[in-house]
Design a protein around this motif. Structure first.
Motif, PDB file in Angstrom:
ATOM      1  N   GLY A   1       0.583  -1.261  -0.101  1.00 29.63           N
ATOM      2  CA  GLY A   1       0.172  -0.036  -0.112  1.00 29.63           C
ATOM      3  C   GLY A   1       0.872   1.199  -0.043  1.00 29.63           C
ATOM      4  N   GLN A   2       1.963   1.283  -0.774  1.00 26.67           N
ATOM      5  CA  GLN A   2       2.590   2.478  -0.700  1.00 26.67           C
ATOM      6  C   GLN A   2       3.084   2.682  -2.318  1.00 26.67           C
ATOM      7  OE1 GLN A   2       6.107   3.384   1.667  1.00 26.67           O
ATOM      8  NE2 GLN A   2       5.297   2.416   3.485  1.00 26.67           N
ATOM      9  N   ALA A   3       2.532   3.862  -2.598  1.00 25.78           N
ATOM     10  CA  ALA A   3       2.844   4.049  -4.109  1.00 25.78           C
ATOM     11  C   ALA A   3       4.327   4.017  -4.491  1.00 25.78           C
ATOM     12  CB  ALA A   3       2.332   5.598  -4.437  1.00 25.78           C
ATOM     13  N   ASN A   4       4.607   3.240  -5.655  1.00 30.88           N
ATOM     14  CA  ASN A   4       5.990   3.202  -6.361  1.00 30.88           C
ATOM     15  C   ASN A   4       6.998   2.738  -5.432  1.00 30.88           C
ATOM     16  OD1 ASN A   4       4.684   3.821  -8.721  1.00 30.88           O
ATOM     17  ND2 ASN A   4       4.742   6.339  -8.289  1.00 30.88           N
ATOM     18  N   MET A   5       6.860   2.163  -4.129  1.00 35.88           N
ATOM     19  CA  MET A   5       7.822   1.944  -3.476  1.00 35.88           C
ATOM     20  C   MET A   5       8.975   1.151  -3.863  1.00 35.88           C
ATOM     21  SD  MET A   5       7.587   0.138   0.515  1.00 35.88           S
ATOM     22  CE  MET A   5       8.066  -1.714  -0.025  1.00 35.88           C
ATOM     23  N   VAL A   6       8.501   0.111  -4.700  1.00 33.13           N
ATOM     24  CA  VAL A   6       9.366  -0.898  -5.169  1.00 33.13           C
ATOM     25  C   VAL A   6      10.086  -0.299  -6.524  1.00 33.13           C
ATOM     26  CG1 VAL A   6       9.740  -3.294  -6.072  1.00 33.13           C
ATOM     27  CG2 VAL A   6       8.456  -3.026  -4.210  1.00 33.13           C
ATOM     28  N   ARG A   7      11.398   0.027  -6.241  1.00 34.29           N
ATOM     29  CA  ARG A   7      11.866   0.942  -7.737  1.00 34.29           C
ATOM     30  C   ARG A   7      12.553  -0.403  -8.613  1.00 34.29           C
ATOM     31  NH1 ARG A   7      11.416   6.150  -6.876  1.00 34.29           N
ATOM     32  NH2 ARG A   7      11.896   6.325  -8.929  1.00 34.29           N
ATOM     33  N   GLY A   8      13.088   0.432  -9.776  1.00 31.70           N
ATOM     34  CA  GLY A   8      13.873  -0.805 -10.558  1.00 31.70           C
ATOM     35  C   GLY A   8      14.919  -1.486  -9.915  1.00 31.70           C
ATOM     36  N   THR A   9      15.554  -0.804  -9.316  1.00 29.97           N
ATOM     37  CA  THR A   9      17.019  -1.202  -8.653  1.00 29.97           C
ATOM     38  C   THR A   9      16.894  -2.366  -7.758  1.00 29.97           C
ATOM     39  OG1 THR A   9      16.865   0.576  -6.926  1.00 29.97           O
ATOM     40  CG2 THR A   9      18.059   0.976  -8.844  1.00 29.97           C
ATOM     41  N   TRP A  10      15.355  -2.520  -7.034  1.00 25.03           N
ATOM     42  CA  TRP A  10      15.127  -3.543  -6.205  1.00 25.03           C
ATOM     43  C   TRP A  10      14.949  -4.970  -7.022  1.00 25.03           C
ATOM     44  CZ3 TRP A  10      11.724  -2.454  -1.307  1.00 25.03           C
ATOM     45  CH2 TRP A  10      11.725  -1.448  -0.958  1.00 25.03           C
ATOM     46  N   ILE A  11      14.844  -4.754  -8.248  1.00 25.18           N
ATOM     47  CA  ILE A  11      14.296  -5.984  -9.055  1.00 25.18           C
ATOM     48  C   ILE A  11      15.521  -6.836  -9.561  1.00 25.18           C
ATOM     49  CG2 ILE A  11      12.626  -6.722 -10.915  1.00 25.18           C
ATOM     50  CD1 ILE A  11      11.373  -3.920 -10.107  1.00 25.18           C
ATOM     51  N   LYS A  12      15.302  -8.115  -9.544  1.00 26.03           N
ATOM     52  CA  LYS A  12      16.406  -8.941 -10.089  1.00 26.03           C
ATOM     53  C   LYS A  12      15.950  -8.931 -11.855  1.00 26.03           C
ATOM     54  CE  LYS A  12      16.705 -13.599  -9.581  1.00 26.03           C
ATOM     55  NZ  LYS A  12      16.917 -14.714  -9.006  1.00 26.03           N
ATOM     56  N   PRO A  13      16.986  -8.640 -12.530  1.00 32.70           N
ATOM     57  CA  PRO A  13      16.673  -8.810 -14.028  1.00 32.70           C
ATOM     58  C   PRO A  13      15.748 -10.167 -14.417  1.00 32.70           C
ATOM     59  CG  PRO A  13      18.802  -8.049 -13.922  1.00 32.70           C
ATOM     60  CD  PRO A  13      18.226  -8.335 -12.541  1.00 32.70           C
ATOM     61  N   GLY A  14      14.584 -10.246 -15.003  1.00 31.71           N
ATOM     62  CA  GLY A  14      14.012 -11.376 -15.386  1.00 31.71           C
ATOM     63  C   GLY A  14      12.846 -11.598 -14.217  1.00 31.71           C
ATOM     64  N   ALA A  15      12.791 -10.905 -13.284  1.00 37.54           N
ATOM     65  CA  ALA A  15      11.844 -11.401 -12.176  1.00 37.54           C
ATOM     66  C   ALA A  15      10.403 -11.253 -12.623  1.00 37.54           C
ATOM     67  CB  ALA A  15      12.018 -10.495 -10.752  1.00 37.54           C
ATOM     68  N   VAL A  16       9.453 -11.787 -12.131  1.00 36.30           N
ATOM     69  CA  VAL A  16       8.038 -11.585 -12.401  1.00 36.30           C
ATOM     70  C   VAL A  16       7.495 -10.810 -11.043  1.00 36.30           C
ATOM     71  CG1 VAL A  16       5.638 -13.081 -12.710  1.00 36.30           C
ATOM     72  CG2 VAL A  16       7.956 -13.816 -13.664  1.00 36.30           C
ATOM     73  N   ILE A  17       6.654 -10.003 -11.523  1.00 44.35           N
ATOM     74  CA  ILE A  17       6.027  -8.969 -10.519  1.00 44.35           C
ATOM     75  C   ILE A  17       4.503  -8.957 -10.512  1.00 44.35           C
ATOM     76  CG2 ILE A  17       6.105  -6.450  -9.593  1.00 44.35           C
ATOM     77  CD1 ILE A  17       8.724  -5.970 -10.929  1.00 44.35           C
ATOM     78  N   ILE A  18       4.134  -9.375  -9.515  1.00 43.28           N
ATOM     79  CA  ILE A  18       2.408  -9.224  -9.134  1.00 43.28           C
ATOM     80  C   ILE A  18       2.601  -8.046  -8.099  1.00 43.28           C
ATOM     81  CG2 ILE A  18       0.465 -10.456  -8.291  1.00 43.28           C
ATOM     82  CD1 ILE A  18       1.791 -11.833 -10.652  1.00 43.28           C
ATOM     83  N   ASP A  19       1.683  -6.991  -8.616  1.00 40.95           N
ATOM     84  CA  ASP A  19       1.595  -5.896  -7.923  1.00 40.95           C
ATOM     85  C   ASP A  19       0.126  -5.626  -7.340  1.00 40.95           C
ATOM     86  OD1 ASP A  19       1.822  -3.229  -6.658  1.00 40.95           O
ATOM     87  OD2 ASP A  19       2.423  -2.193  -8.613  1.00 40.95           O
ATOM     88  N   VAL A  20       0.126  -5.812  -6.003  1.00 41.42           N
ATOM     89  CA  VAL A  20      -1.342  -6.089  -5.424  1.00 41.42           C
ATOM     90  C   VAL A  20      -1.669  -4.156  -5.104  1.00 41.42           C
ATOM     91  CG1 VAL A  20      -2.753  -6.966  -3.470  1.00 41.42           C
ATOM     92  CG2 VAL A  20      -0.792  -8.241  -4.528  1.00 41.42           C
ATOM     93  N   GLY A  21      -0.778  -3.305  -4.852  1.00 43.49           N
ATOM     94  CA  GLY A  21      -1.156  -2.120  -4.745  1.00 43.49           C
ATOM     95  C   GLY A  21      -2.033  -1.244  -5.483  1.00 43.49           C
ATOM     96  N   ILE A  22      -2.949  -0.537  -4.880  1.00 44.12           N
ATOM     97  CA  ILE A  22      -3.808   0.205  -5.707  1.00 44.12           C
ATOM     98  C   ILE A  22      -3.829   1.523  -4.908  1.00 44.12           C
ATOM     99  CG2 ILE A  22      -6.078   0.662  -6.716  1.00 44.12           C
ATOM    100  CD1 ILE A  22      -6.847  -2.190  -6.691  1.00 44.12           C
ATOM    101  N   ASN A  23      -2.711   2.507  -5.358  1.00 41.73           N
ATOM    102  CA  ASN A  23      -2.594   3.978  -4.460  1.00 41.73           C
ATOM    103  C   ASN A  23      -3.187   5.066  -5.584  1.00 41.73           C
ATOM    104  OD1 ASN A  23      -1.333   2.438  -2.357  1.00 41.73           O
ATOM    105  ND2 ASN A  23       0.173   1.765  -4.105  1.00 41.73           N
ATOM    106  N   PRO A  24      -4.110   5.826  -4.820  1.00 38.55           N
ATOM    107  CA  PRO A  24      -3.970   7.056  -5.832  1.00 38.55           C
ATOM    108  C   PRO A  24      -3.137   8.081  -5.485  1.00 38.55           C
ATOM    109  CG  PRO A  24      -5.426   7.092  -3.693  1.00 38.55           C
ATOM    110  CD  PRO A  24      -4.565   5.746  -3.809  1.00 38.55           C
ATOM    111  N   VAL A  25      -2.539   8.656  -6.652  1.00 39.16           N
ATOM    112  CA  VAL A  25      -1.478   9.693  -6.547  1.00 39.16           C
ATOM    113  C   VAL A  25      -2.236  11.055  -7.355  1.00 39.16           C
ATOM    114  CG1 VAL A  25       0.472   8.350  -6.215  1.00 39.16           C
ATOM    115  CG2 VAL A  25      -0.113   8.645  -8.596  1.00 39.16           C
ATOM    116  N   GLU A  26      -1.645  12.102  -6.927  1.00 44.26           N
ATOM    117  CA  GLU A  26      -2.111  13.195  -7.512  1.00 44.26           C
ATOM    118  C   GLU A  26      -1.742  13.408  -8.980  1.00 44.26           C
ATOM    119  OE1 GLU A  26      -1.175  17.664  -6.493  1.00 44.26           O
ATOM    120  OE2 GLU A  26      -1.546  16.635  -4.737  1.00 44.26           O
ATOM    121  N   ASP A  27      -2.524  13.847  -9.887  1.00 45.07           N
ATOM    122  CA  ASP A  27      -2.382  13.646 -11.257  1.00 45.07           C
ATOM    123  C   ASP A  27      -3.183  14.889 -12.027  1.00 45.07           C
ATOM    124  OD1 ASP A  27      -1.727  13.340 -13.938  1.00 45.07           O
ATOM    125  OD2 ASP A  27      -3.067  11.685 -14.308  1.00 45.07           O
ATOM    126  N   SER A  28      -2.443  15.945 -12.122  1.00 49.49           N
ATOM    127  CA  SER A  28      -3.330  16.909 -12.733  1.00 49.49           C
ATOM    128  C   SER A  28      -3.973  16.891 -14.121  1.00 49.49           C
ATOM    129  CB  SER A  28      -2.194  18.250 -12.854  1.00 49.49           C
ATOM    130  OG  SER A  28      -1.098  17.914 -13.511  1.00 49.49           O
TER     131      SER A  28
END
Lengths: 364, 364
Positions: free
Chosen positions: B283-310
């Motif tokens: 539940g934290q918007a964009n917490m997991v950055r590209g540098t956290w991820i091993k090349p080739g990993a599979v990502i299941i993202d459960v978070g749904i976070n509203p962020v400001e968007d003009s």
């Protein structure tokens, strides 16, 4: 309540975690052969050096610590802690008896003639007696019907003098273990194996009525030695229902970051080497080698594996899942086998039975 | 039953895991700016290139994939899979009705006037209708007594036309959530949150009656995309009772080696980088950055976070716990937000309700 009872070989750099409390009743020689990978032996002279590792009676010191080894890790003395806990339980049982005239009671059901099971039941009975808990034993023949066992369970469920019910496993193969265990009311499930207890253990904000004895004993050892768990990396090797899985859930409840290694894990060595705390509960003699261990890690070894030993009159000796001599050179603290986790299991069973009796009578 | 429905940007070296099945109903432009760390884009020309990522209606493509990005990861299309599952459920409901004249029924209890809760309940009702499941709704005022809710639960527990009972959370603060949820009979606990279900999920050799919907949806996505779990390193970020914890238990049941990262974890980035499969549910918007991820990993993202968007007429947009654009460059496959895990949750609720009805009537 927690006290520090480390045996140790040196005032090491890692000893900041582990206040020293030497016991004077046992002596083991330490041979300083080479500097371990971390500097914990920096104050150990290049000669034999005496340090304490356990109780003094010939039968009591952990065999793996009773020989000269280039050890460094402090020994987590489960036998000593278990004795301390039994003493505490004994006082509480007396206090309860005096205050409300209630004595906790544990019922054990044994089916069949397995010698090992008979020994376990006898040990539990003796342990109960030693702290003043009443023990009731039912011994049924091998060819008993499942209904006979269920009838006894039902009787104990209803008996207000019984606060814990334990069915000694394994049961004869013609019986359905799951349905027999499920018949024990959750209020008397002192083994803590009921899925409702496990579910509550897994869930944040829920409290199990009982925690399974062996994993509870592992955590209790960490607590009593003042070993911090919060934020630590913990690797649990083994995912059994009775040790590995509940141990992982317990460590997570205490805010460790857990990883669970099992038979399908592809790189167990690499993952284990990340751990600050290792709980090994896999039942494979000496599986975890020194190279698997991060310098300074704390090791709780649940394994009790017989291996051939021509020097022993029995022809075998008991060793853990962790290669003790290798681990001693790398870890900061370790439980010996025997004399580590083993004695804690029965102590936790007594503790659960006392807790159950207190809860039943609303006694604080 | 499983079908491969990856959208993809290239025939990559990692695509051996993911048979290609391009859908022709949506087009996104891929801008090839630089070679990603693994060679998956080696066949992508140094220019704009078209590839499919989702459905074609203006409202349906995942926003994060609807712009030009230097993507590489294949998109796991939860919306498409959920539709597929709902179609399967629909056929099964018809078959059941024809064969034994039974229609699965889901009862939903809503207390109070929260707009978000009302929307969720309305969506569940619509989803039931779309597959032929009967839905019953009880809407109680905010100041209802706990007993009123318990009375309805008791009625639904006894009602043979109801196969699943769902209490919409959160409940008003004067009510005890735990005792209300515990009142739902385990046979109709289609949410799968009962501790007995969780305990069975944790234990080897035991089977839960229901698995919580969101984590079940995550695993179903992996299955339907043919992503192997056995022996893989899986990192679950978040340890909530409704997603993180049961997701970890589910992955372990499928022989993954799990690690659970949470708010007390000291080095989440380092641990996450070890994962072949990442489930992010924190539940934290964009917490997991590209540098956290091993090349080739599979990502299941459960978070749904509203962020400001003009740029959005609503003033906000929804993003996951994973930084989608960064992750796309490193991962081999990823769920978008929205359109990934979200649609799977209701599909799994329908699936659990169908399972419950089949079990109640012993219908295979």
């Amino acid at each position: 309540m927690a006290s520090m009872v480390f045996s140790e070989c040196s005032t090491s750099t890692t000893s900041r975690f582990f206040p020293m409390s030497l016991r004077k009743d046992a002596v083991v020689l330490l041979r300083r052969l080479s500097l371990p990978r971390h500097s914990c032996a920096s104050k150990v002279p290049l000669s034999f050096r005496a340090f304490t590792v356990g109780a003094s009676t010939p039968t009591s010191p952990p065999p793996s610590a009773s020989v000269a080894i280039e050890a460094c890790a402090k020994v987590i003395d489960g036998k000593y802690v278990a004795k301390q806990i039994r003493d505490e339980i004994s006082s509480e049982v007396s206090r309860m008896k005096e205050a409300i005239r209630v004595v906790p009671g544990l019922a054990v059901i044994l089916v069949g003639d397995r010698k090992d099971s008979a020994t376990y039941v006898r040990n539990k009975k003796k342990a109960c007696e030693s702290v003043g808990i009443n023990s009731l034993e039912v011994h049924l023949p091998e060819d008993s019907k499942e209904e006979d066992v269920l009838e006894f369970i039902s009787g104990f469920n209803d008996d207000p003098s019984v606060h814990g019910i334990l069915v000694q496993l394994p049961l004869p193969s013609h019986m359905n273990e799951q349905s027999i265990l499920n018949a024990v009311t959750i209020e008397k499930d002192v083994d803590g194996f009921h899925p409702l207890n496990i579910g509550r253990l897994a869930m944040r904000g829920r409290e199990p009525l009982f925690v399974p004895c062996t994993p509870k004993g592992c955590i209790e050892l960490l607590h009593r030695y003042g070993i911090g768990i919060k934020g630590k990396r913990a690797v649990i090797i083994g995912r059994s229902n009775i040790v590995g899985m509940p141990a992982a859930l317990l460590l997570q409840r205490e805010d460790a970051t857990i990883s669970i290694v099992h038979s399908r894990t592809q790189n167990p060595e690499e993952i284990t080497r990340e751990a600050d705390i290792i709980i090994a509960a896999v039942g494979q003699a000496n599986m975890v080698r020194g190279t698997w261990i991060k310098p300074g890690a704390v090791i709780i070894d649940v394994g009790i594996n017989p291996v051939e030993d021509s020097k022993s009159s029995r022809g075998y000796k008991l060793v853990g899942d962790v290669h003790y001599e290798e681990a001693c050179k790398v870890a900061s603290a370790i439980t010996p086998v025997p004399g580590g986790v083993g004695p804690m299991t029965i102590a936790m069973l007594l503790s659960n039975t006392l807790t159950s009796a207190k809860r039943a009578h609303n006694f604080q």
